[in-house]
Scaffold this motif. Structure first.
Motif, mmCIF file in Angstrom:
data_model
loop_
_atom_site.group_PDB
_atom_site.id
_atom_site.type_symbol
_atom_site.label_atom_id
_atom_site.label_comp_id
_atom_site.label_asym_id
_atom_site.label_seq_id
_atom_site.Cartn_x
_atom_site.Cartn_y
_atom_site.Cartn_z
ATOM 1 N N SER A 118 9.741 54.523 -21.050
ATOM 2 C CA SER A 118 10.676 53.586 -21.682
ATOM 3 C C SER A 118 10.016 52.209 -21.837
ATOM 4 N N ASN A 119 9.208 51.801 -20.829
ATOM 5 C CA ASN A 119 8.472 50.526 -20.973
ATOM 6 C C ASN A 119 7.528 50.576 -22.170
ATOM 7 N N ALA A 120 6.807 51.721 -22.285
ATOM 8 C CA ALA A 120 5.840 51.839 -23.383
ATOM 9 C C ALA A 120 6.550 51.681 -24.727
ATOM 10 N N VAL A 121 7.738 52.293 -24.865
ATOM 11 C CA VAL A 121 8.469 52.193 -26.132
ATOM 12 C C VAL A 121 8.969 50.760 -26.328
ATOM 13 N N ARG A 122 9.512 50.174 -25.238
ATOM 14 C CA ARG A 122 10.131 48.852 -25.375
ATOM 15 C C ARG A 122 9.105 47.734 -25.613
ATOM 16 N N TYR A 123 7.886 47.919 -25.060
ATOM 17 C CA TYR A 123 6.902 46.849 -25.215
ATOM 18 C C TYR A 123 5.823 47.179 -26.245
ATOM 19 N N THR A 124 6.193 48.047 -27.193
ATOM 20 C CA THR A 124 5.257 48.351 -28.287
ATOM 21 C C THR A 124 5.996 48.123 -29.611
ATOM 22 N N TYR A 173 9.916 40.988 -11.398
ATOM 23 C CA TYR A 173 8.759 40.257 -11.924
ATOM 24 C C TYR A 173 8.565 40.678 -13.375
ATOM 25 N N ARG A 174 8.591 39.691 -14.263
ATOM 26 C CA ARG A 174 8.414 40.019 -15.679
ATOM 27 C C ARG A 174 7.372 39.098 -16.281
ATOM 28 N N VAL A 175 6.635 39.613 -17.253
ATOM 29 C CA VAL A 175 5.661 38.773 -17.952
ATOM 30 C C VAL A 175 6.437 37.845 -18.868
ATOM 31 N N SER A 176 7.376 38.406 -19.603
ATOM 32 C CA SER A 176 8.207 37.582 -20.473
ATOM 33 C C SER A 176 9.660 37.991 -20.230
ATOM 34 N N THR A 218 0.065 55.758 -22.248
ATOM 35 C CA THR A 218 -0.741 54.740 -22.941
ATOM 36 C C THR A 218 0.017 54.262 -24.164
ATOM 37 N N ASP A 219 0.047 52.966 -24.369
ATOM 38 C CA ASP A 219 0.696 52.456 -25.584
ATOM 39 C C ASP A 219 -0.240 51.496 -26.294
ATOM 40 N N SER A 220 0.095 51.182 -27.530
ATOM 41 C CA SER A 220 -0.724 50.233 -28.294
ATOM 42 C C SER A 220 0.084 48.946 -28.474
ATOM 43 N N ARG A 251 11.666 38.801 -23.454
ATOM 44 C CA ARG A 251 11.333 40.088 -24.089
ATOM 45 C C ARG A 251 11.923 41.246 -23.282
ATOM 46 N N SER A 252 11.876 41.102 -21.936
ATOM 47 C CA SER A 252 12.419 42.163 -21.088
ATOM 48 C C SER A 252 13.926 42.298 -21.311
ATOM 49 N N ARG A 253 14.627 41.131 -21.340
ATOM 50 C CA ARG A 253 16.088 41.170 -21.494
ATOM 51 C C ARG A 253 16.473 41.731 -22.852
ATOM 52 N N GLY A 261 15.720 45.523 -20.386
ATOM 53 C CA GLY A 261 15.048 45.775 -19.097
ATOM 54 C C GLY A 261 15.815 45.159 -17.934
ATOM 55 N N THR A 262 15.648 45.759 -16.759
ATOM 56 C CA THR A 262 16.301 45.219 -15.564
ATOM 57 C C THR A 262 15.297 44.515 -14.653
ATOM 58 N N GLY A 263 14.008 44.718 -14.918
ATOM 59 C CA GLY A 263 12.983 44.117 -14.052
ATOM 60 C C GLY A 263 12.727 44.940 -12.809
ATOM 61 N N LEU A 264 13.319 46.143 -12.757
ATOM 62 C CA LEU A 264 13.165 46.959 -11.539
ATOM 63 C C LEU A 264 12.378 48.242 -11.791
ATOM 64 N N GLY A 265 12.092 48.502 -13.075
ATOM 65 C CA GLY A 265 11.470 49.784 -13.439
ATOM 66 C C GLY A 265 10.188 50.073 -12.674
ATOM 67 N N LEU A 266 9.239 49.130 -12.685
ATOM 68 C CA LEU A 266 7.940 49.410 -12.058
ATOM 69 C C LEU A 266 8.051 49.428 -10.530
ATOM 70 N N ALA A 267 9.030 48.677 -9.985
ATOM 71 C CA ALA A 267 9.240 48.746 -8.527
ATOM 72 C C ALA A 267 9.685 50.157 -8.152
HETATM 73 P P1 ADP Z 1 11.547 45.552 -17.152
HETATM 74 O O1 ADP Z 1 12.868 46.174 -16.938
HETATM 75 O O2 ADP Z 1 11.589 44.081 -17.343
HETATM 76 O O3 ADP Z 1 10.758 46.270 -18.188
HETATM 77 P P2 ADP Z 1 9.641 46.656 -15.296
HETATM 78 O O4 ADP Z 1 9.560 46.585 -13.819
HETATM 79 O O5 ADP Z 1 9.728 48.007 -15.922
HETATM 80 O O6 ADP Z 1 10.812 45.719 -15.728
HETATM 81 O O7 ADP Z 1 8.371 45.930 -15.862
HETATM 82 C C1 ADP Z 1 8.016 44.641 -15.375
HETATM 83 C C2 ADP Z 1 7.356 43.832 -16.466
HETATM 84 O O8 ADP Z 1 6.087 44.417 -16.765
HETATM 85 C C3 ADP Z 1 8.101 43.833 -17.778
HETATM 86 O O9 ADP Z 1 9.060 42.809 -17.811
HETATM 87 C C4 ADP Z 1 7.005 43.594 -18.778
HETATM 88 O O10 ADP Z 1 6.748 42.208 -18.887
HETATM 89 C C5 ADP Z 1 5.782 44.254 -18.150
HETATM 90 N N1 ADP Z 1 5.509 45.596 -18.692
HETATM 91 C C6 ADP Z 1 5.843 46.778 -18.134
HETATM 92 N N2 ADP Z 1 5.394 47.818 -18.890
HETATM 93 C C7 ADP Z 1 4.738 47.259 -19.922
HETATM 94 C C8 ADP Z 1 4.034 47.794 -21.059
HETATM 95 N N3 ADP Z 1 3.910 49.112 -21.279
HETATM 96 N N4 ADP Z 1 3.483 46.904 -21.934
HETATM 97 C C9 ADP Z 1 3.591 45.586 -21.734
HETATM 98 N N5 ADP Z 1 4.243 45.010 -20.696
HETATM 99 C C10 ADP Z 1 4.812 45.839 -19.800
#
Ligand code: ADP
Length: 447
Positions: free
Chosen positions: A330-336, A378-381, A359-361, A384-386, A390-396
């Motif tokens: 879902s991250n790959a789709v949302r951040y591509t 923790y989010r980079v942006s 892998t995403d582009s 963009r996450s909101r 995104g909830t910011g908990l996916g990777l945790a």
């Molecule tokens: P979120 O719900 O915000 O996506 P995640 O824990 O899944 O929270 O991811 C944390 C942050 O990592 C995201 O806010 C995003 O900035 C960055 N991120 C995660 N996956 C990707 C990805 N495939 N490409 C770019 N940035 C990503």
């Protein structure tokens, strides 16, 4: 040679020559040169032996003997020995004081500290906390085998890892209510330091925090379900003016529900230190499901590819693994951005294990963010996450699920190029394929 010693040496030499000259003159005058010279030389040798004896007495004496004040070379030697002895005693006193201060500091530390001889693994020294936390007794346990003395703590295997031993969390043999964190620090060729810290209070606080988050999330779940249900029942067509507000309210309540669900998932994962139940997880159907979910999320905006070159299955929790992998997808789709490519690959990782790689582009992640990316919220942006839900908990969640499967997450990313998230599973989790991959139903044929 220092000037004072040189002068003393020359003075003694001069005196000896003078005595020998006087003996020669007296010998010549009396006509008994050789007897005179022999007796004088013997007297000189005797005198030197007598002085040598005094030096030996000084070196072996326990108390400090004050040197006499004459000028000869023996007195100079005496004086130098006296000075060196004084310096050595002062240095010894200083060292003893330092040693005492270090011991007092080590003894006063709240953590148990044990000095262990590396080869025999015998206890050489321990501080007071060693008695309080581990039940060691002084002096009985000095020289005892550490592993035997601290049974039933699982130390034998742990200590075999030596320098590479990871900190070990275990119950105290002395007080089963206390949890200790043990660290092994090799600090010299043949000595190790074992440090044991009481982490019960820390674990208790951690547990309280987890319980609090779990309880709050649980309490929020019911009211949110009700609000969400009523919002769904409202028909925007009846109140067209309210339609945009209704849509936004539904979106936000959906986000809150997702947040609560993710928090509950995380609490559940955190409360386990190993998998409750393990099953054979068919990776062919997992990949199939992930592809379907990616396609549903992408709505045709991305090219989605699957590569199953591992042809093996996994041992673990199907539900948790699916939750981790689908978060990555879902991250790959949302951040591509639209038009990008997403690949879900299941392949050998070249280190004896297998890896699921997404892998995403897409946008990519700046390297400075990578070390903290798996922390909650923790989010980079943030925007963009909101925006992307995104909830910011996916990777945790991903990190915790992988930990439960003794797997690790590797992330490589380049801004503007895309990212690869790889979940590496050890050979112990790999199982041979059991079922053939499900086949996608044929696409409907339009007439
Ligand atoms: P979120 O719900 O915000 O996506 P995640 O824990 O899944 O929270 O991811 C944390 C942050 O990592 C995201 O806010 C995003 O900035 C960055 N991120 C995660 N996956 C990707 C990805 N495939 N490409 C770019 N940035 C990503």
């Amino acid at each position: 040679m220092p000037p004072r010693a040189r002068t003393a040496w020359f003075r003694t030499l001069g005196l000896l020559l003078l005595i020998l000259a006087a003996a020669t003159v007296l010998g010549l005058l009396s006509g008994q040169l050789f007897p005179f010279l022999t007796v004088t030389a013997l007297g000189i040798v005797a005198w030197h032996y007598w002085r040598l004896r005094k030096v030996l007495i000084r070196l072996t004496a326990r108390q400090r003997l004050t040197p006499s004040n004459s000028d000869g070379v023996w007195n100079e030697l005496d004086r130098l020995l006296y000075r060196t002895q004084g310096e050595m005693r002062a240095r010894k006193r200083r060292l003893m004081e330092m040693l005492r201060a270090y011991r007092a500091a080590a003894a006063a530390l709240p953590d148990a500290i044990i000095v262990v001889e590396r080869n025999s693994q015998r206890i050489q020294w321990f501080n007071e906390a060693g008695t309080r936390l581990l039940g060691l007794r002084y002096p009985d346990d000095i020289g005892a085998s550490l592993v035997q003395r601290l049974q039933p703590m699982p130390l034998a295997h742990w200590m075999a890892a030596g320098r590479n031993a990871e900190p070990l969390e275990t119950y105290s043999p002395f007080n089963p209510g206390a949890t200790l964190s043990l660290r092994l620090i090799p600090y010299s060729e043949n000595l190790w330091l074992l440090v044991a810290r009481d982490v019960s209070r820390l674990l208790q606080l951690e547990q309280m925090r987890r319980d609090f988050v779990a309880n709050v999330s649980h309490e929020l779940r019911t009211p949110l379900t009700v609000i969400h249900g009523y919002l769904d029942m409202l028909d925007p067509e009846e109140q067209p003016d309210w339609a945009p507000m209704l849509a936004e309210m539904q979106r936000q309540s959906q986000r809150m529900t997702q947040l609560v669900e993710d928090l509950l998932t995380l609490s559940r994962l955190e409360s386990q230190d190993h998998l409750q139940a393990e099953e054979h997880v068919s990776m062919a159907s997992m990949l199939h499901t992930l592809r379907r979910e990616a396609a549903a999320l992408s709505q045709g905006r991305h090219q989605i590819d699957i590569d199953d070159s591992a042809h093996v299955d996994l041992l673990g929790s199907g539900k948790e693994l699916h939750s981790a992998f689908s978060n990555l997808v879902s991250n790959a789709v949302r951040y591509t951005p639209a038009g990008g490519r997403i690949e879900i690959a299941w392949r050998p990782d070249g280190q004896g294990g297998v890896a699921l790689q997404v892998t995403d582009s897409g946008y990519g992640i700046p390297a400075s963010h990578l070390p903290r990316i798996t922390e909650r919220f923790y989010r980079v942006s943030t925007s963009r996450s909101r925006e992307s839900g995104g909830t910011g908990l996916g990777l945790a969640i991903v990190k915790h699920v992988l930990q439960l499967h003794e797997a690790r997450l590797e992330i490589s990313s380049e801004v503007g190029q895309g990212s690869t998230f790889s979940c590496h599973f050890g050979a112990g989790r790999v199982r041979p394929h059991d079922l053939p991959a499900p086949i996608d139903p044929p696409a409907p044929v339009h007439s």
